[in-house]
Write a protein that holds these residues in place. Structure first.
Motif, short mmCIF file in Angstrom:
data_model
loop_
_atom_site.label_atom_id
_atom_site.label_comp_id
_atom_site.label_asym_id
_atom_site.label_seq_id
_atom_site.Cartn_x
_atom_site.Cartn_y
_atom_site.Cartn_z
N VAL A 66 -0.01 -2.22 4.61
CA VAL A 66 0.67 -1.15 3.90
C VAL A 66 -0.26 -0.81 2.67
O VAL A 66 -0.62 -1.81 1.93
N ARG A 67 -0.45 0.38 2.77
CA ARG A 67 -1.54 0.69 1.42
C ARG A 67 -0.96 0.46 0.10
O ARG A 67 0.44 0.47 -0.12
N LYS A 68 -1.83 0.44 -0.80
CA LYS A 68 -1.40 0.47 -2.15
C LYS A 68 -0.37 1.51 -2.60
O LYS A 68 -0.62 2.61 -2.19
N GLY A 69 0.63 1.33 -3.25
CA GLY A 69 1.69 2.37 -3.72
C GLY A 69 2.57 2.51 -2.63
O GLY A 69 3.37 3.36 -2.69
N GLY A 70 2.52 1.84 -1.40
CA GLY A 70 3.43 1.78 -0.30
C GLY A 70 4.70 1.17 -0.83
O GLY A 70 4.85 0.36 -1.65
N LYS A 71 5.72 1.44 0.52
CA LYS A 71 7.13 1.07 0.13
C LYS A 71 7.28 -0.08 1.35
O LYS A 71 6.86 0.06 2.38
#
Length: 104
Positions: free
Chosen positions: A20-25
């Motif tokens: 999951v990318r940084k800032g993802g949920k």
């Protein structure tokens, strides 16, 4: 990946957070979304819990068996827009169900 829905992991350590990318949920159904563990890797998330009881599920099962259960699907999104659907739900703007289409 913008979002992860965990259905099988019982702890934050078992979630594949690196995808999951940084800032993802991250959302899980087994109480694995630990806010501190998620924040440590630049993510946010929540646990989605339900306590189904016979008084609620039995009428739904009866309707499904009879073919009379109606589900209000208002939005169908491709998988690459799933995060948009989650954002709509999180913002309280969802009216009806949002379906994520995996393939044709």
């Amino acid at each position: 990946m913008d979002a992860l829905i965990g259905l099988v992991s019982y702890s934050a350590d078992a979630l594949p957070l690196s995808v999951v990318r940084k800032g993802g949920k991250v959302s899980t159904t087994l109480d694995a979304a630990d806010e501190q563990a998620l924040a440590a890797v630049g993510l946010t998330g929540t646990n989605v819990m339900a306590g189904p009881v016979r008084e609620v599920t039995a009428p739904l099962a009866d309707q499904a068996a009879a073919g009379t259960l109606k589900v209000d699907v208002t939005t169908v999104l491709p998988l690459d827009q799933a995060a948009d659907g989650l954002a709509t739900i999180a913002a309280g703007r969802a009216r009806g169900k949002i379906v994520i289409k995996i393939a044709d």
